[in-house]
Design a protein around this motif. Structure first.
Motif, PDB file in Angstrom:
ATOM      1  N   GLY A  56       7.188   7.094   2.310  1.00 27.54           N
ATOM      2  CA  GLY A  56       6.054   7.822   1.738  1.00 27.54           C
ATOM      3  C   GLY A  56       6.488   8.975   0.865  1.00 27.54           C
ATOM      4  O   GLY A  56       5.708   9.855   0.530  1.00 27.54           O
ATOM      5  N   THR A  76       4.555   9.232  -2.794  1.00 27.93           N
ATOM      6  CA  THR A  76       3.162   9.690  -2.745  1.00 27.93           C
ATOM      7  C   THR A  76       3.105  11.176  -2.405  1.00 27.93           C
ATOM      8  O   THR A  76       2.419  11.959  -3.066  1.00 27.93           O
ATOM      9  N   ARG A 107       7.064   2.408   8.587  1.00 26.61           N
ATOM     10  CA  ARG A 107       7.218   2.168   7.147  1.00 26.61           C
ATOM     11  C   ARG A 107       6.744   0.762   6.784  1.00 26.61           C
ATOM     12  O   ARG A 107       6.105   0.549   5.756  1.00 26.61           O
ATOM     13  N   LEU A 162      -0.676  12.105   5.419  1.00 29.24           N
ATOM     14  CA  LEU A 162      -0.175  12.440   4.084  1.00 29.24           C
ATOM     15  C   LEU A 162      -0.433  13.927   3.781  1.00 29.24           C
ATOM     16  O   LEU A 162       0.439  14.618   3.260  1.00 29.24           O
ATOM     17  N   GLU A 216      -0.619  -1.265   2.280  1.00 32.26           N
ATOM     18  CA  GLU A 216      -0.682  -0.992   0.845  1.00 32.26           C
ATOM     19  C   GLU A 216      -0.816  -2.304   0.059  1.00 32.26           C
ATOM     20  O   GLU A 216      -1.629  -2.433  -0.850  1.00 32.26           O
ATOM     21  N   ARG A 254       2.926   0.699   6.831  1.00 32.74           N
ATOM     22  CA  ARG A 254       2.330   1.337   5.650  1.00 32.74           C
ATOM     23  C   ARG A 254       2.437   0.432   4.419  1.00 32.74           C
ATOM     24  O   ARG A 254       1.477   0.284   3.666  1.00 32.74           O
TER      25      ARG A 254
END
Ligand code: DC
Length: 223
Positions: free
Chosen positions: A14, A17, A151, A206, A158, A154
């Motif tokens: 991440g 982002t 990970r 996030l 996505e 995610r």
């Protein structure tokens, strides 16, 4: 003097982002160095270069002009005059970028470009070896990571959102393979710099990650 932040870490943690949002908040330029390796990888794929052949690789690198441009704050990768930003996120390019980035000649090609950018601008540079090799004197170093399972989850979500077919198990395997290669290559392997702050984002949102990065940066800037 420009202020430099180095953010390193494995694929899918991440970084990009969070780093993009943090850079915006700080008024810094976000530099995605992975995109530079991907741009070179695209050329190597298109030209069918055998990257294990030193002479062939050298010849290909001499034919490559990599530039970076910013349009409304968004980084674009320019390969020999062509904007290839939309072509470098495929699994084939990821795989070639991971393999070719282990070649010293490829790393050497990008070293100056990355250092020049950092010398000129306040940057938040995202990569694998920024804090250890590219900007060893960075004002702030962050090693951003998350568990392999998180990970993979995610990345899976996505891709699903984009309507792409994929299996979480396969993504996990790809991440493990890339981690292994990135961490075990001889030159500039992915390791946490001694003076880097470790940020494990497995259980963070996030927003929390961005907040932590900007708080660390502000602390350093006002120190
Ligand atoms: O961050 P990314 O997944 O877009 O990076 C693509 C590949 O490039 C990755 O496998 C490792 C390599 N890379 C590197 O070796 N050094 C960097 N500074 C950035 C990326």
């Amino acid at each position: 003097m420009s202020f430099n932040i180095a953010i390193d870490g494995p694929a899918g943690a991440g970084k990009s982002t969070a780093a993009k949002l943090a850079a915006k908040e700080l008024g810094f330029i976000y530099v995605d160095t992975g995109a530079m390796y991907r741009t070179i990888a695209l050329y190597l794929l298109r030209s069918g270069t055998d990257i294990e052949e030193e002479a062939a690789l050298q010849a290909a690198l001499e034919d490559i002009d990599v530039r970076i441009s910013y349009e409304q704050g968004v980084q674009h990768m320019i390969l020999n005059g062509e904007d290839v930003s939309g072509l470098i996120r495929t699994p084939e390019v990821s795989d070639m970028a991971s393999r070719s980035s282990a070649r010293p000649a490829v790393r050497k090609k990008l070293l100056d470009l990355q250092r020049q950018l950092a010398a000129r601008e306040d940057v938040l540079m995202d990569g694998r070896d920024i804090g250890t090799a590219i900007l060893p004197k960075a004002d702030l170093k962050i090693f951003l990571t998350a568990s392999v399972a998180e990970r993979a989850r995610r990345r899976f979500l996505e891709m699903k959102e984009k309507g792409e077919e994929c299996s979480e198990e396969e993504i996990r395997r790809e991440i493990e393979e890339r981690d292994y290669r990135d961490m075990h290559r001889e030159i500039s392997p992915l390791v946490q710099a001694e003076d880097a702050v470790l940020l494990d984002t497995s259980d963070m949102t996030l927003e929390q990650v961005v907040e932590r990065i900007t708080a660390l940066a502000k602390e350093k800037m006002h120190a």
